[in-house]
Motif scaffolding. Structure first.
Motif, PDB file in Angstrom:
ATOM      1  N   LYS A  46       0.829  -1.207   0.000  1.00 36.90           N
ATOM      2  CA  LYS A  46       0.000   0.000   0.000  1.00 36.90           C
ATOM      3  C   LYS A  46       0.864   1.257   0.000  1.00 36.90           C
ATOM      4  O   LYS A  46       0.566   2.238  -0.701  1.00 36.90           O
ATOM      5  CB  LYS A  46      -0.926  -0.012   1.213  1.00 36.90           C
ATOM      6  N   GLU A  47       1.939   1.233   0.787  1.00 36.12           N
ATOM      7  CA  GLU A  47       2.789   2.421   0.889  1.00 36.12           C
ATOM      8  C   GLU A  47       3.599   2.640  -0.382  1.00 36.12           C
ATOM      9  O   GLU A  47       3.842   3.772  -0.783  1.00 36.12           O
ATOM     10  CB  GLU A  47       3.717   2.288   2.104  1.00 36.12           C
ATOM     11  N   GLU A  49       2.584   1.949  -3.397  1.00 34.85           N
ATOM     12  CA  GLU A  49       1.661   2.571  -4.346  1.00 34.85           C
ATOM     13  C   GLU A  49       1.462   4.053  -4.023  1.00 34.85           C
ATOM     14  O   GLU A  49       1.463   4.911  -4.915  1.00 34.85           O
ATOM     15  CB  GLU A  49       0.316   1.845  -4.333  1.00 34.85           C
ATOM     16  N   LYS A  50       1.320   4.356  -2.726  1.00 38.51           N
ATOM     17  CA  LYS A  50       1.118   5.740  -2.304  1.00 38.51           C
ATOM     18  C   LYS A  50       2.340   6.602  -2.585  1.00 38.51           C
ATOM     19  O   LYS A  50       2.231   7.700  -3.148  1.00 38.51           O
ATOM     20  CB  LYS A  50       0.783   5.768  -0.814  1.00 38.51           C
ATOM     21  N   ARG A  51       3.511   6.083  -2.207  1.00 41.04           N
ATOM     22  CA  ARG A  51       4.744   6.884  -2.324  1.00 41.04           C
ATOM     23  C   ARG A  51       5.185   7.077  -3.770  1.00 41.04           C
ATOM     24  O   ARG A  51       5.904   8.015  -4.086  1.00 41.04           O
ATOM     25  CB  ARG A  51       5.859   6.215  -1.517  1.00 41.04           C
ATOM     26  N   LYS A  57       1.821  -0.674  -8.709  1.00 39.01           N
ATOM     27  CA  LYS A  57       0.635  -1.301  -8.151  1.00 39.01           C
ATOM     28  C   LYS A  57       0.935  -2.779  -7.964  1.00 39.01           C
ATOM     29  O   LYS A  57       1.270  -3.487  -8.924  1.00 39.01           O
ATOM     30  CB  LYS A  57      -0.558  -1.125  -9.099  1.00 39.01           C
TER      31      LYS A  57
END
Length: 334
Positions: A46-47, A49-51, A57
């Motif tokens: 998740k991080e 993808e966020k960063r 993905k």
């Protein structure tokens, strides 16, 4: 491992080029999503993808839905998956130095096991077996104990001839030395093997007993003497790693360090919760007598010596690995 990133500081890639390229990766895990071994990988995905602003993905496939665990290393090599959760006990021939965790009575808890793996990696002892892979997070699980279905074993005489599932080749030798009959059963088939009487007992961690619901059909666990430890490590294929731009690699490396401590925090709480749940379920958690423990420990020594001899003969630094592991044990236990 850090050396390979030095070029990232020397190469400038145009921002427009980076933003235009996206990467869709697959993560294959052999345990359910809620297992503690997936906790830090889930946060990592998740991080990432966020960063990266969505440029990376990662799609997870839990509980062997992408392929059987026995094929995970081949899946990494052939590109079926980009990341995989690898149970090192099943692949001791591929990871002979990491197999030091399986030595009988050596590793007392998941923190010591995890710190041992990182000490081995940072000193370069894992370079050979990690060839072709990029380590993301190394996770030792809670130690294995021997768990029994119907018979409370308090001596070597009680154990003689009992059919016990072993987690690694090294522990197979140890069980033979103890007088038990070691049996090979893949983890996903363990519940059925116990339930149908194929096994009299198994080596298992408290966390796995809860997750697999084995505690519902097993009664006794000798809790004072950890038999061995093992690990589930998240590896990325080197090919996938090499395909990623430097800025993404740097983000991942930062998150890799964080993942280790996220895992240990979650794992510590799971250890507390698991023991509590086993007691509440009515399992008998008991200790062997000091004199009996001494007998078991004495039988472990030739197994450890043979492991060192075998790894050295295969061209791996087994003696040094054992020395490092013992140093870590001394540093983290008091």
């Amino acid at each position: 491992m850090v050396v390979g990133l030095l070029g990232c500081f020397l190469v400038t890639i145009p921002a427009v080029t980076q933003a235009a390229e996206t990467f869709k990766l697959k993560y294959s895990s052999w345990v359910p999503e809620q297992d503690a071994m997936n906790y830090s990988p889930n946060l990592w995905m998740k991080e990432v993808e966020k960063r990266t602003g969505g440029r990376v993905k990662v799609t997870p496939y839990y509980a062997q839905t992408l392929g059987k665990v026995a094929n995970f290393l081949d899946m990494l090599k052939t590109g079926i998956c980009d990341l995989a959760l690898i149970p090192t006990g099943m692949f001791s021939k591929d990871f002979p130095i990491l197999d030091v965790l399986s030595l009988p009575g050596l590793i007392p808890n998941r923190t010591v096991g995890t710190e041992t793996m990182y000490a081995l990696m940072y000193r370069g002892l894992l370079d050979k077996e990690f060839s072709g892979y990029r380590p993301i997070v190394l996770q030792a699980h809670d130690p294995f104990y021997i768990v029994f279905t119907k018979k409370k074993v308090t001596s070597l005489e009680d154990l003689k001839g009992m059919k016990i599932r072993f987690p690694s080749v090294t522990i197979k030798s140890y069980f033979e030395a103890l007088g038990a009959t070691p049996v090979s059963i893949p983890p996903p088939e363990l519940f059925n093997a116990v339930n149908t009487g194929i096994l009299d007992g198994t080596s298992a961690s408290p966390g796995y007993l809860v997750l697999s619901k084995l505690y519902e059909i097993m009664k006794y666990i000798s809790i004072a003497n950890p038999i061995s430890d093992g690990a589930n490590i998240v590896l990325m294929s080197q090919k996938t790693w090499n395909s990623l731009p430097c800025d993404i690699q740097l983000i991942m490396e930062e998150l890799n360090t964080r993942a280790k401590y996220q895992y240990l925090d979650r794992g510590h709480q799971q250890d507390i919760d698991s023991i509590k749940q086993l007691k509440e379920a009515g399992m008998d958690l008991y200790n062997l007598s000091p004199s009996e423990l001494e007998r078991w420990d004495k039988l472990a020594l030739p197994v450890i010596d043979q492991w060192v001899s075998n790894t050295q003969a295969a061209g791996y630094p087994g003696k040094e690995a054992l020395e490092i592991a013992r140093q870590v044990v001394e540093r983290f236990t008091w």
